[in-house]
Design a protein around this motif. Structure first.
Motif, PDB file in Angstrom:
ATOM      1  N   VAL A 194      -4.807   1.499  11.927  1.00 52.76           N
ATOM      2  CA  VAL A 194      -5.973   0.626  11.772  1.00 52.76           C
ATOM      3  C   VAL A 194      -6.634   0.482  13.142  1.00 52.76           C
ATOM      4  CG1 VAL A 194      -6.771  -1.702  11.168  1.00 52.76           C
ATOM      5  CG2 VAL A 194      -4.908  -0.625   9.860  1.00 52.76           C
ATOM      6  N   VAL A 240      -5.984   3.990   0.702  1.00 52.52           N
ATOM      7  CA  VAL A 240      -5.362   3.102   1.686  1.00 52.52           C
ATOM      8  C   VAL A 240      -6.419   2.191   2.312  1.00 52.52           C
ATOM      9  CG1 VAL A 240      -4.110   3.017   3.874  1.00 52.52           C
ATOM     10  CG2 VAL A 240      -3.441   4.666   2.127  1.00 52.52           C
ATOM     11  N   GLY A 241      -7.574   2.765   2.677  1.00 47.85           N
ATOM     12  CA  GLY A 241      -8.654   1.958   3.246  1.00 47.85           C
ATOM     13  C   GLY A 241      -9.160   0.907   2.272  1.00 47.85           C
ATOM     14  N   LEU A 253      -7.991  -6.950   1.678  1.00 53.81           N
ATOM     15  CA  LEU A 253      -7.350  -8.047   2.412  1.00 53.81           C
ATOM     16  C   LEU A 253      -8.318  -8.781   3.335  1.00 53.81           C
ATOM     17  CD1 LEU A 253      -4.099  -6.162   3.503  1.00 53.81           C
ATOM     18  CD2 LEU A 253      -4.372  -7.730   1.556  1.00 53.81           C
ATOM     19  N   THR A 304       0.833  -1.189   0.000  1.00 52.37           N
ATOM     20  CA  THR A 304       0.000   0.000   0.000  1.00 52.37           C
ATOM     21  C   THR A 304       0.869   1.241   0.000  1.00 52.37           C
ATOM     22  OG1 THR A 304      -1.773  -1.130   1.147  1.00 52.37           O
ATOM     23  CG2 THR A 304      -1.780   1.244   1.270  1.00 52.37           C
ATOM     24  N   VAL A 323      -9.769   2.856   9.093  1.00 51.79           N
ATOM     25  CA  VAL A 323      -8.388   3.079   8.673  1.00 51.79           C
ATOM     26  C   VAL A 323      -8.200   4.588   8.570  1.00 51.79           C
ATOM     27  CG1 VAL A 323      -6.674   2.725   6.851  1.00 51.79           C
ATOM     28  CG2 VAL A 323      -8.290   0.894   7.406  1.00 51.79           C
ATOM     29  N   ASN A 338      -7.392  -0.519  -0.137  1.00 51.23           N
ATOM     30  CA  ASN A 338      -6.372  -1.575  -0.207  1.00 51.23           C
ATOM     31  C   ASN A 338      -6.454  -2.489   1.008  1.00 51.23           C
ATOM     32  OD1 ASN A 338      -5.287  -0.800  -2.664  1.00 51.23           O
ATOM     33  ND2 ASN A 338      -3.759   0.534  -1.742  1.00 51.23           N
ATOM     34  N   PHE A 339      -6.695  -1.909   2.195  1.00 51.58           N
ATOM     35  CA  PHE A 339      -6.837  -2.719   3.411  1.00 51.58           C
ATOM     36  C   PHE A 339      -8.095  -3.583   3.329  1.00 51.58           C
ATOM     37  CE2 PHE A 339      -8.263  -3.450   7.779  1.00 51.58           C
ATOM     38  CZ  PHE A 339      -7.143  -4.066   8.302  1.00 51.58           C
ATOM     39  N   LYS A 340      -9.190  -3.007   2.886  1.00 48.19           N
ATOM     40  CA  LYS A 340     -10.464  -3.735   2.758  1.00 48.19           C
ATOM     41  C   LYS A 340     -10.319  -4.953   1.851  1.00 48.19           C
ATOM     42  CE  LYS A 340     -15.016  -3.059   0.701  1.00 48.19           C
ATOM     43  NZ  LYS A 340     -14.774  -3.783  -0.520  1.00 48.19           N
TER      44      LYS A 340
END
Length: 147
Positions: free
Chosen positions: A136, A85-86, A92, A1, A44, A88-90
């Motif tokens: 996070v 960024v959120g 996962l 990310t 995030v 990209n985290f989501k």
């Protein structure tokens, strides 16, 4: 990310920083926050100095190097960073999850709290000496019988 958002999208250098040094920062800080809800609940946040947000806004809105972004451009740039960024985290997480519209907050330091959550991870960086953090927060279950 980190590589995708800062280096590839914004072309801004980013180096690792000790996250325990962040609370000593005394510059005006901004935070872009997106909430995730569904199979996983939390948030995030992208936290940064106003100077870093201005650099990001100059890149995103193709402003001149000496042009000062307005408050709305700062909010839009940081909100978009938080969204990237959120998102990209989501990606996962186990589905289904939804991402909220970003909120941008002003702060005096890196101590950010998101109601109903606990901080579970924080990564800290520097970009040309400006502090940046990705934090996070995971949702905390409400006790049985609580409101």
């Amino acid at each position: 990310t980190r590589q995708l958002v800062c280096t590839d999208v914004l072309a801004l250098p980013l180096t690792d920083e000790d996250r325990f040094r962040l609370p000593r920062e005394r510059a005006e800080m901004l935070a872009g926050v997106v909430e995730i809800s569904g199979a996983w609940d939390g948030a995030v946040a992208v936290q940064c100095s106003r100077a870093f947000a201005a650099r990001a806004a100059r890149v995103m809105f193709q402003l001149g190097a000496l042009e000062e972004p307005g408050p709305e451009e700062l909010r839009d740039a940081l909100g978009e960073l938080a969204n990237m960024v959120g998102g990209n985290f989501k990606a996962l997480l186990e589905e289904p999850n939804t991402l909220s519209i970003p909120r941008v907050l002003q702060a005096e330091d890196f101590r950010l709290q998101v109601p109903g959550t606990a901080q579970v991870l924080q990564a800290a960086f520097r970009s040309e000496d400006e502090p940046v953090a990705v934090t996070v927060f995971q949702g905390v279950p409400t006790p049985a019988g609580g409101n």
